[in-house]
Scaffold this motif. Structure first.
Motif, PDB file in Angstrom:
ATOM      1  N   SER A 252       0.841  -1.187   0.000  1.00  0.00           N
ATOM      2  CA  SER A 252       0.000   0.000   0.000  1.00  0.00           C
ATOM      3  C   SER A 252       0.877   1.238   0.000  1.00  0.00           C
ATOM      4  O   SER A 252       1.852   1.309   0.725  1.00  0.00           O
ATOM      5  N   ARG A 253       0.604   2.171  -0.846  1.00  0.00           N
ATOM      6  CA  ARG A 253       1.378   3.402  -0.863  1.00  0.00           C
ATOM      7  C   ARG A 253       0.501   4.543  -1.303  1.00  0.00           C
ATOM      8  O   ARG A 253      -0.632   4.353  -1.745  1.00  0.00           O
ATOM      9  N   ILE A 254       1.073   5.730  -1.176  1.00  0.00           N
ATOM     10  CA  ILE A 254       0.333   6.908  -1.595  1.00  0.00           C
ATOM     11  C   ILE A 254       0.301   6.937  -3.120  1.00  0.00           C
ATOM     12  O   ILE A 254       1.316   6.712  -3.776  1.00  0.00           O
ATOM     13  N   ILE A 255      -0.898   7.208  -3.647  1.00  0.00           N
ATOM     14  CA  ILE A 255      -1.045   7.255  -5.113  1.00  0.00           C
ATOM     15  C   ILE A 255      -1.197   8.716  -5.518  1.00  0.00           C
ATOM     16  O   ILE A 255      -2.000   9.448  -4.944  1.00  0.00           O
TER      17      ILE A 255
END
Lengths: 227, 245, 450
Positions: free
Chosen positions: C190-193
């Motif tokens: 999960s990461r910042i998009i």
């Protein structure tokens, strides 16, 4: 030939046709008696009313006036269905052009009037047909179609068909008109033979001199009256 | 109504279409300031009480506002604590801890439910609407300017607004929020019992907004504003990408 | 020789005309049967789609008002646990009638891929729904191949901890979600998009997770992550842009409730539905005045099916009418010519003692024979045509459907039989009355005309 009681009695029969705007009085007061076993010819020229009279006698047309009795039956009081029944049981027709059904063989053509006689069993029907065909001398042609027969043979089939119901009266409208002389004589011989054998009343419309000379009784009609 | 979010307010001074005889821009600018149109940034607490289908609910939010963006954090009840609503321009984002990503809610999706209420509270007249003076009208015994605002963007929640500003006080009294066909969807009334000190001066500031559903007037929401303060928030607070951090 | 035999021989009088007339009738009848077979197939497929794939069941139990307000006010129009218990008690004596009885939760909300949100319409079902419904005989017979997928390809193979979700092909495309979830380890980190960047689309397409946002029953927004485990279609294109399906537990967790939207029932004997409507429904209505028993042919639950079915019925009726008129006119034409040609013969038959009635029945028999033979061959052609169409492998997209379905014709024996008898009767009546009218001419005129 023994002649019996009056089978048919016509009194003062009149018939008028409308042809365009013209009224034609075909019969102008016919009085006629036909007896059982008679072999008679109705003779007249074209337009004399003989076909009209024959049709009235055969119950396929109705007079405008007069009375018509067959035996003790007042024919004119019968309904259409009753007349049909009467024709089927008591009257046989022989036509000038034979009027055979082309898709049926000899046996089947003769069988036609018996198809609506439900009181006969299959065996009785079969016997009658064979007898009728044998009486006209065509037992070897049972399964032939009409188009494989000569004119004389076809007329024999028509005669067999007329007789198969054991009628009291046979009406023939110019039965020999389409036949040659030799055949005509043979047909007339046959008819006389059947008349004797079966005691059926025969009435012909004809202007064939050969036939006229051989009948017991000549009934002449002119301009709608019997002379 | 879809939910019971109430968010902070409004607005910006921006460019407006001026009425020929009334100084529309000046009047609306002043009223906007009394409802939070301060460029440096603001924060306050909002308590929201809703009546929907005869059921009462209450929520409390802490609102941080700057330059037409609002960061609204749920404080009460406890089960909603930590939920964040980010009003970024016209778009709304929802996030709570544990989600892999925030969820965007478009203007039209906001129309249903209490998100619409939050949108009323955060409507940016300057940026999204063109204002026209209609007439003078008396509302609650006060003579008011009636302005008609038409949306000049495709993605605003409300296509048209009727807006009443008191001539005497310069404060907005009432607003009706309309559909494209002019059908009333919601209405709001305002009162200003708070005071806000700004550049050495005291200004009246909104303390209460009552929003009513036009279709079902029994469905009402009341926002109570308290502790308004000037606060210079960092721009990064209003970045969607920072919601996950 | 009997009169039927005479009638048959008369047909052979003009074989070419009889064959041409017969062919016209046979082809028209074939067309009618094949069309009806197509309509029958479509109707059954739509019905099965509604019952099994759109979860109408043979009937459902809902709270009154659910159709009108169930989506906007789900809490008020759901069946709570007390309702469910009482329903369980009521239906216990009928357990043997059911193939399956299962709850369903339906709701609306937003589904997000992290950048973009779209509305969804979710159905939450018990896993047994997916495993059992494909075993239903009528499902096996009528459902198109697309729907006969292996249940293991659905969320039943995943635990609740996996938050499994099925998303329609269309919706998945709109969300740019191309891959499906296998297990927790298969999820990309999960990461910042950064939604503004084009290059992020690649990352989004490889991440099978989505976020679901909805209004919970306890008030306020509720949200959860979910993982796309497979794609599917609901069969109707207008639903394929918004439909998602998951375990009942997922939906109840999202909406924070133990209530359900409907209780769905599948009958072992689908033909007993009329018995349920006439006998059980009144008992149910008396016992549960606030609930409703809705059958699958109710337009509120199966609008597409009922609308289409009644349209197809109208169309079939129109075809039957056209076929009937065509056959009648063909017979009238053939009969009229035949009577005119045989007017002398009719006179002869009258002279022989046949009544008008008997003559009318004679011609009637001919037409009946011709029609019956034609219809018989028409039925044979229908079977052959249906076979050829079914074997052809042709596909088409019906109106409103979300994809291709095989073109199939399913002939109905009852329709064949009833239409056969009806047309034969029609011909008999028309022939009889037409002949009677046409032969009502003086016999001596008929004989003289020759």
């Amino acid at each position: 030939m023994i002649v019996f009681m009056a089978l048919i009695e016509l009194k003062n029969i009149k018939k008028t046709y409308t042809l365009g705007e013209t009224q034609i009085q075909a019969l102008r007061g016919i009085n006629l008696q036909l007896h059982e076993g008679e072999f008679a010819a109705l003779i007249g020229t074209s337009g004399s009313g003989k076909s009209t009279l024959l049709h009235i006698l055969g119950t396929i047309d109705d007079p405008d006036e007069g009375s018509f009795t067959m035996g003790d039956q007042n024919v004119l009081s019968l309904s259409e269905n009753e007349k049909s029944y009467l024709r089927n049981k008591k009257i046989g027709f022989i036509f000038q052009s034979f009027h055979l059904v082309p898709v049926l063989n000899i046996y089947e053509n003769v069988e036609l009037p018996l198809l609506i006689q439900s009181h006969l069993s299959k065996k009785e029907r079969h016997e009658r047909i064979l007898q009728s065909i044998e009486n006209v001398g065509l037992k070897d042609f049972l399964h032939h179609p009409p188009n494989k027969l000569s004119g004389g043979q076809r007329q024999r089939v028509a005669i067999a068909r007329a007789l198969v119901t054991h009628p009291s009266l046979i009406l023939a409208d110019e039965p020999t008109a389409n036949l040659d002389s030799a055949t005509t004589h043979k047909i007339v011989d046959l008819l006389m033979e059947l008349n004797t054998m079966m005691k059926v009343t025969f009435l012909f419309c004809t202007h064939d001199e050969k036939l006229m000379s051989r009948v017991q009784r000549q009934i002449r009609i002119q301009d709608g009256v019997i002379i | 109504m879809f939910s019971k979010i109430f968010v902070s307010l409004i607005l910006l001074s921006g460019s407006f279409v001026f009425a020929s005889t009334v100084d529309t821009k000046k009047i609306i600018e002043y009223s906007d300031r009394t409802r939070g149109a301060i460029p440096e940034g603001l924060e306050w607490i909002v308590k929201l009480n809703s009546v929907e289908e005869e059921e009462n609910t209450s929520r409390e939010f802490f609102v941080k506002y700057k330059s037409n963006d609002s960061y609204v954090e749920s404080k009460a009840p406890a089960k909603f604590e930590g939920e964040v609503f980010l009003f970024k321009g016209r778009s709304l984002w929802f996030f709570k801890k544990g989600l892999r990503a925030p969820v965007s809610i478009s203007a039209r999706q906001k129309l249903s439910g209490a998100a619409a209420n939050g949108d009323i509270a955060s409507t940016n007249y300057a940026q999204d609407y063109t204002a026209t003076f209609v007439k003078m009208e008396t509302v609650n015994n006060e003579e008011c300017y009636l302005f008609h605002l038409k949306s000049n963007a495709d993605d605003t929640t409300y296509d048209q607004i009727d807006y009443w500003i008191s001539k005497k006080t310069g404060l907005a009294i009432k607003a009706n929020f309309l559909s494209l066909q002019g059908k009333p969807l919601k209405s709001a009334v305002f009162s200003y019992k708070n005071q806000l000190k700004y550049k050495g001066k005291q200004y009246p500031f909104i303390n209460e907004m009552k929003i009513t559903d036009a279709k079902n007037p029994n469905n009402q929401s009341t926002l109570n504003y308290s502790n308004p303060k000037i606060k210079n928030h960092p721009v990064s607070l209003f970045n969607v990408n920072n919601l996950k951090r | 020789m009997e009169l039927w035999s005479l009638a048959f021989k008369n047909l052979l009088r003009n074989p070419r005309r009889s064959i041409v007339t017969g062919l016209a009738i046979a082809i028209g009848y074939t067309g009618l049967n094949v069309f009806n077979g197509y309509v029958h197939q479509v109707e059954r497929t739509l019905a099965i789609t509604s019952i099994y794939l759109n979860h109408a069941g043979h009937f459902s139990i809902i709270k009154k008002g659910w159709f009108e307000k169930g989506l906007s006010k789900p809490r008020l129009f759901s069946l709570d646990q007390q309702d469910q218990t009482e329903l369980s008690d009521f239906f216990r004596p009928y357990e043997n009638d059911f193939f399956l009885k299962t709850p369903i939760f339906t709701g609306i909300g937003l589904i997000s891929n992290g950048c973009r949100s779209l509305p969804f319409y979710i159905k939450g079902l018990e896993r047994i729904y997916r495993t059992e419904t494909p075993k239903a005989p009528e499902f096996i017979k009528w459902a198109v191949l697309e729907f006969k997928r292996d249940p293991k390809e659905t969320y039943i193979s995943f635990n609740d901890d996996d938050f499994p979700l099925m998303v329609t092909y269309n919706l998945s495309q709109l969300l740019n979600k191309k891959v499906t979830y296998k297990n927790a380890a298969s999820l990309p980190p999960s990461r910042i998009i950064d939604c503004q960047k084009e290059s992020e689309k690649e990352y989004l397409s490889k991440d099978p997770s989505v976020q679901l946002l909805a209004k919970s029953f306890s008030g306020g927004f509720a949200a959860t992550d979910a993982n796309i485990v497979s794609h599917y279609t609901v069969g109707f294109s207008f639903l394929d842009d918004i439909s998602i399906e998951g375990p009942l537990s997922l939906t109840q967790k999202l909406y924070d409730t133990q209530s359900i939207s409907r209780l769905i029932f599948f009958l072992k004997n689908p033909n007993s539905i009329n018995h349920w409507k006439s006998k059980i429904l009144p008992l149910f209505e008396k016992r549960f005045p606030k609930l409703e028993m809705v059958f699958f042919d109710d337009p509120r639950i199966s609008p597409f099916y009922t609308g289409s079915a009644s349209f197809l019925d109208s169309l079939t009726f129109l075809f039957i009418l056209i076929a009937g008129i065509s056959i009648t006119l063909t017979i009238i034409n053939s009969l009229t010519i035949s009577i005119l040609e045989r007017s002398k013969e009719i006179g002869t038959f009258r002279a022989l003692g046949f009544t008008n009635n008997q003559l009318a029945w004679l011609f009637g028999r001919e037409m009946i024979l011709l029609t019956s033979l034609s219809l018989f061959f028409g039925a044979l052609f229908s079977v052959m045509t249906a076979f050829l169409i079914n074997a052809s492998g042709l596909e088409y997209i019906p109106p409103g459907a979300s994809g291709n379905i095989p073109l199939r014709v399913s002939l109905e024996p009852q329709f064949l039989f009833i239409s056969f008898c009806s047309f034969a009767l029609l011909v008999l009546i028309v022939s009889y009355f037409l002949t009677k009218k046409r032969i009502s001419v003086n016999t001596s005129r008929l004989l003289a005309d020759s």
